[in-house]
Design an enzyme around this catalytic site. Structure first.
Site, PDB file in Angstrom:
ATOM      1  N   GLY A  11       0.835  -1.222   0.000  1.00 37.74           N
ATOM      2  CA  GLY A  11       0.000   0.000   0.000  1.00 37.74           C
ATOM      3  C   GLY A  11       0.856   1.253   0.000  1.00 37.74           C
ATOM      4  N   HIS A  12       1.996   1.219  -0.688  1.00 34.45           N
ATOM      5  CA  HIS A  12       2.967   2.330  -0.621  1.00 34.45           C
ATOM      6  C   HIS A  12       2.480   3.611  -1.299  1.00 34.45           C
ATOM      7  CE1 HIS A  12       3.634   1.004  -4.690  1.00 34.45           C
ATOM      8  NE2 HIS A  12       4.354   2.098  -4.924  1.00 34.45           N
ATOM      9  N   VAL A  16      -0.789   6.297   4.368  1.00 35.04           N
ATOM     10  CA  VAL A  16       0.095   5.758   5.409  1.00 35.04           C
ATOM     11  C   VAL A  16       1.310   5.063   4.791  1.00 35.04           C
ATOM     12  CG1 VAL A  16       0.269   4.184   7.366  1.00 35.04           C
ATOM     13  CG2 VAL A  16      -1.848   5.464   7.001  1.00 35.04           C
ATOM     14  N   LEU A  44      -3.565  -7.759  -4.049  1.00 30.90           N
ATOM     15  CA  LEU A  44      -3.322  -8.529  -2.819  1.00 30.90           C
ATOM     16  C   LEU A  44      -4.491  -9.447  -2.460  1.00 30.90           C
ATOM     17  CD1 LEU A  44      -1.530  -5.740  -0.736  1.00 30.90           C
ATOM     18  CD2 LEU A  44      -0.478  -7.723  -1.846  1.00 30.90           C
ATOM     19  N   GLY A 109      -4.299  -1.476  11.664  1.00 30.92           N
ATOM     20  CA  GLY A 109      -5.742  -1.602  11.877  1.00 30.92           C
ATOM     21  C   GLY A 109      -6.388  -0.241  11.929  1.00 30.92           C
ATOM     22  N   SER A 110      -7.357  -0.090  12.839  1.00 27.76           N
ATOM     23  CA  SER A 110      -8.079   1.177  12.912  1.00 27.76           C
ATOM     24  C   SER A 110      -8.816   1.249  14.246  1.00 27.76           C
ATOM     25  CB  SER A 110      -9.074   1.217  11.759  1.00 27.76           C
ATOM     26  OG  SER A 110     -10.106   2.119  12.051  1.00 27.76           O
ATOM     27  N   TYR A 139     -16.038  -3.746   7.931  1.00 30.20           N
ATOM     28  CA  TYR A 139     -14.629  -3.311   7.874  1.00 30.20           C
ATOM     29  C   TYR A 139     -13.940  -3.586   9.217  1.00 30.20           C
ATOM     30  CZ  TYR A 139     -10.876   0.233   7.521  1.00 30.20           C
ATOM     31  OH  TYR A 139      -9.678   0.900   7.511  1.00 30.20           O
ATOM     32  N   PRO A 170      -4.298   2.931  14.517  1.00 28.99           N
ATOM     33  CA  PRO A 170      -4.232   4.391  14.467  1.00 28.99           C
ATOM     34  C   PRO A 170      -5.574   5.060  14.746  1.00 28.99           C
ATOM     35  CG  PRO A 170      -3.647   3.404  12.339  1.00 28.99           C
ATOM     36  CD  PRO A 170      -4.192   2.317  13.186  1.00 28.99           C
ATOM     37  N   LEU A 173      -6.282   9.901  10.949  1.00 24.67           N
ATOM     38  CA  LEU A 173      -5.018  10.416  10.427  1.00 24.67           C
ATOM     39  C   LEU A 173      -5.276  11.514   9.405  1.00 24.67           C
ATOM     40  CD1 LEU A 173      -3.347   6.937   9.784  1.00 24.67           C
ATOM     41  CD2 LEU A 173      -3.045   8.428  11.784  1.00 24.67           C
ATOM     42  N   HIS A 186     -12.489  12.347   4.663  1.00 24.97           N
ATOM     43  CA  HIS A 186     -12.599  12.464   6.122  1.00 24.97           C
ATOM     44  C   HIS A 186     -12.712  13.937   6.515  1.00 24.97           C
ATOM     45  CE1 HIS A 186     -10.506   8.344   6.139  1.00 24.97           C
ATOM     46  NE2 HIS A 186     -11.753   8.162   6.524  1.00 24.97           N
ATOM     47  N   TRP A 209     -21.565  20.958   9.950  1.00 23.70           N
ATOM     48  CA  TRP A 209     -22.577  19.967  10.324  1.00 23.70           C
ATOM     49  C   TRP A 209     -22.604  19.780  11.847  1.00 23.70           C
ATOM     50  CZ3 TRP A 209     -24.949  16.885   6.342  1.00 23.70           C
ATOM     51  CH2 TRP A 209     -25.738  15.832   6.836  1.00 23.70           C
TER      52      TRP A 209
HETATM   53  N1  LIG Z   1      -6.568   7.314   6.858  1.00 28.64           N
HETATM   54  C1  LIG Z   1      -6.946   7.213   8.120  1.00 28.64           C
HETATM   55  O1  LIG Z   1      -7.452   8.165   8.746  1.00 28.64           O
HETATM   56  C2  LIG Z   1      -6.740   5.916   8.854  1.00 28.64           C
HETATM   57  C3  LIG Z   1      -7.142   5.863  10.188  1.00 28.64           C
HETATM   58  C4  LIG Z   1      -6.993   4.668  10.877  1.00 28.64           C
HETATM   59  C5  LIG Z   1      -6.431   3.574  10.234  1.00 28.64           C
HETATM   60  N2  LIG Z   1      -6.035   3.648   8.935  1.00 28.64           N
HETATM   61  C6  LIG Z   1      -5.478   2.415   8.341  1.00 28.64           C
HETATM   62  O2  LIG Z   1      -4.233   2.643   7.731  1.00 28.64           O
HETATM   63  C7  LIG Z   1      -4.089   1.780   6.585  1.00 28.64           C
HETATM   64  C8  LIG Z   1      -3.739   2.620   5.371  1.00 28.64           C
HETATM   65  O3  LIG Z   1      -4.744   3.605   5.190  1.00 28.64           O
HETATM   66  P1  LIG Z   1      -4.577   4.807   4.158  1.00 28.64           P
HETATM   67  O4  LIG Z   1      -5.334   5.950   4.701  1.00 28.64           O
HETATM   68  O5  LIG Z   1      -3.139   4.939   3.798  1.00 28.64           O
HETATM   69  O6  LIG Z   1      -5.405   4.218   2.930  1.00 28.64           O
HETATM   70  P2  LIG Z   1      -5.276   4.606   1.387  1.00 28.64           P
HETATM   71  O7  LIG Z   1      -4.666   5.957   1.242  1.00 28.64           O
HETATM   72  O8  LIG Z   1      -6.605   4.336   0.777  1.00 28.64           O
HETATM   73  O9  LIG Z   1      -4.231   3.529   0.842  1.00 28.64           O
HETATM   74  C9  LIG Z   1      -4.534   2.164   0.783  1.00 28.64           C
HETATM   75  C10 LIG Z   1      -3.612   1.520  -0.226  1.00 28.64           C
HETATM   76  O10 LIG Z   1      -3.946   0.122  -0.350  1.00 28.64           O
HETATM   77  C11 LIG Z   1      -3.927  -0.200  -1.722  1.00 28.64           C
HETATM   78  N3  LIG Z   1      -4.828  -1.320  -2.026  1.00 28.64           N
HETATM   79  C12 LIG Z   1      -6.163  -1.374  -1.812  1.00 28.64           C
HETATM   80  N4  LIG Z   1      -6.638  -2.545  -2.267  1.00 28.64           N
HETATM   81  C13 LIG Z   1      -5.586  -3.238  -2.784  1.00 28.64           C
HETATM   82  C14 LIG Z   1      -5.447  -4.505  -3.392  1.00 28.64           C
HETATM   83  N5  LIG Z   1      -6.496  -5.329  -3.580  1.00 28.64           N
HETATM   84  N6  LIG Z   1      -4.207  -4.886  -3.812  1.00 28.64           N
HETATM   85  C15 LIG Z   1      -3.152  -4.060  -3.632  1.00 28.64           C
HETATM   86  N7  LIG Z   1      -3.214  -2.853  -3.052  1.00 28.64           N
HETATM   87  C16 LIG Z   1      -4.430  -2.445  -2.632  1.00 28.64           C
HETATM   88  C17 LIG Z   1      -4.406   1.063  -2.416  1.00 28.64           C
HETATM   89  O11 LIG Z   1      -4.049   1.071  -3.757  1.00 28.64           O
HETATM   90  P3  LIG Z   1      -5.118   1.657  -4.834  1.00 28.64           P
HETATM   91  O12 LIG Z   1      -5.436   3.049  -4.374  1.00 28.64           O
HETATM   92  O13 LIG Z   1      -4.365   1.602  -6.109  1.00 28.64           O
HETATM   93  O14 LIG Z   1      -6.309   0.748  -4.780  1.00 28.64           O
HETATM   94  C18 LIG Z   1      -3.710   2.137  -1.604  1.00 28.64           C
HETATM   95  O15 LIG Z   1      -2.414   2.388  -2.093  1.00 28.64           O
HETATM   96  C19 LIG Z   1      -5.423   1.038   6.444  1.00 28.64           C
HETATM   97  O16 LIG Z   1      -5.304  -0.229   7.002  1.00 28.64           O
HETATM   98  C20 LIG Z   1      -6.387   1.878   7.260  1.00 28.64           C
HETATM   99  O17 LIG Z   1      -7.390   1.094   7.830  1.00 28.64           O
HETATM  100  C21 LIG Z   1      -6.178   4.802   8.223  1.00 28.64           C
END
Ligand SMILES: NC(=O)c1ccc[n+]([C@@H]2O[C@H](COP(=O)([O-])OP(=O)(O)OC[C@H]3O[C@@H](n4cnc5c(N)ncnc54)[C@H](OP(=O)(O)O)[C@@H]3O)[C@@H](O)[C@H]2O)c1
Length: 325
Positions: A11-12, A16, A44, A109-110, A139, A170, A173, A186, A209
């Site tokens: 998920g680079h 995150v 994945l 996780g979350s 989820y 986390p 974020l 968000h 809101w």
């Molecule tokens: N953002 C927040 O506020 C927050 C808060 C708490 C926890 N988290 C956790 O932190 C982690 C990362 O979150 P994030 O905000 O960085 O999410 P994000 O920006 O949506 O990034 C998720 C990444 O996963 C990749 N991905 C999704 N489905 C895939 C698949 N089938 N095969 C390969 N790659 C796949 C996406 O690629 P594509 O875009 O190309 O699909 C994307 O690069 C998650 O587990 C999330 O639950 C985030």
């Protein structure tokens, strides 16, 4: 001299995952020892492809930051995709990691894993003590399964194979790489966009809101990446001293919350919106407070560094860099 470990960041390109890569590079980890694949290159959810990837690349460590992530609307509309894809990604990556000799893995996780009515601030031991928030239950169930996958592999293969898979949870974020989509983002990116557009159009006021009184916690994503590396690199004995085999996840929060109105005022100041902020008490507020108890992580000598004001400034710069408004 031992070579740097080969680290796979799943998920680079996400918010995150990209921060984890930035952090590894900032700490001098050689770029050629960081392994990445886009979603298009490696899906994945495809078990065979994931096993093939681990067999050929043989990473030493894995940061599992790939997930299907979305807001309330997306979670409500696509519950099957949220539970299926997240379960599959985690199960495939964790099992392939084990089968191809990876001893160190960190699962992201979350905070939505905790019950809807969990006592505040939410401690790790609130897990599985009550009913989840209905909108993102599928989820959250997948994320809970991710924690339990890590724990089960540790319990079965920790001694025999040196498996040491850890989980971090986390809070909300924000920061570079966030999603600023007008309908599906968000609260912080949504406010940044709205205040920026109101400034550009010289709107006299903005209405947010609800009453503005609910309290929420926000962590800058580079802090999240720093916490991830910190937890991954803790000596095994230290980690085990502060966790339990079946209660092993670690909360990652900022440690303080703000009201939504305070947040809106902070965003307005940073964006330079000088109009009035109104609240709309006819709209629902949601949970009055959501704050993580991060004392487990603090006891492991980690604390967030980036305050809300500095974080919001960096987030706004990132928004401007990616916006055509
Ligand atoms: N953002 C927040 O506020 C927050 C808060 C708490 C926890 N988290 C956790 O932190 C982690 C990362 O979150 P994030 O905000 O960085 O999410 P994000 O920006 O949506 O990034 C998720 C990444 O996963 C990749 N991905 C999704 N489905 C895939 C698949 N089938 N095969 C390969 N790659 C796949 C996406 O690629 P594509 O875009 O190309 O699909 C994307 O690069 C998650 O587990 C999330 O639950 C985030």
């Amino acid at each position: 001299m031992t070579a740097s470990p080969k680290i796979y960041v799943a998920g680079h390109r996400g918010m995150v995952g990209s921060a984890v890569v930035r952090q590894l590079m900032a700490l001098g980890h050689p770029a050629e020892r960081i392994l990445t694949r886009t979603h298009a290159e490696l899906d994945l959810t495809n078990q065979a492809a994931v096993h093939e990837f681990f067999a050929s690349e043989k990473p030493d460590q894995v940061y599992l930051a790939a997930a299907k992530v979305g807001g309330i609307h997306a979670n409500n509309t696509y519950p099957a995709e949220f539970i299926y894809q997240n379960l599959m990604m985690q199960a495939n990556v964790i099992d392939a990691a084990f089968r191809h000799g990876v001893q160190k893995l960190l699962f992201l996780g979350s905070s939505c894993i905790y019950p809807k009515l969990a006592p505040q601030p939410m401690r790790e031991d609130a897990l599985l003590t009550g009913t989840l928030e209905a909108t993102n239950e599928p989820y959250a169930i997948a994320k809970i399964a991710g924690i339990k996958l890590c724990e089960s592999y540790n319990r079965q293969y920790g001694q025999s194979h040196g498996v040491d898979y850890r989980s971090v949870m986390p809070t909300n974020l924000y920061g570079p790489g966030d999603n600023y989509h007008p309908e599906n983002s968000h609260v912080i990116p949504a406010l940044i966009r709205r205040f920026h557009e109101a400034k550009v159009s010289q709107a006299p006021s903005i209405t947010i809101w609800g009453t503005g009184t609910p309290r929420r916690e926000f962590l800058y994503v580079d802090d999240m990446a720093a916490a991830s590396l910190h937890v991954m690199n803790l000596p095994r004995g230290t980690y085990e001293q502060h966790t339990q085999p079946m209660l092993s996840h670690i909360n990652v929060g900022y440690g303080q919350d703000v009201t939504i109105l305070e947040l809106a005022q902070a965003v307005a100041n940073i964006v330079g919106f000088t109009g009035t902020i109104h609240t709309d008490p006819t709209k629902s507020d949601g949970t009055p407070r959501k704050l993580m108890d991060s004392s487990r992580l603090n006891a492991l000598r980690w604390k967030a560094k980036v305050g809300l004001e500095d974080g919001l400034k960096a987030a706004y710069q990132d928004f401007l860099a990616h916006s055509s408004t």
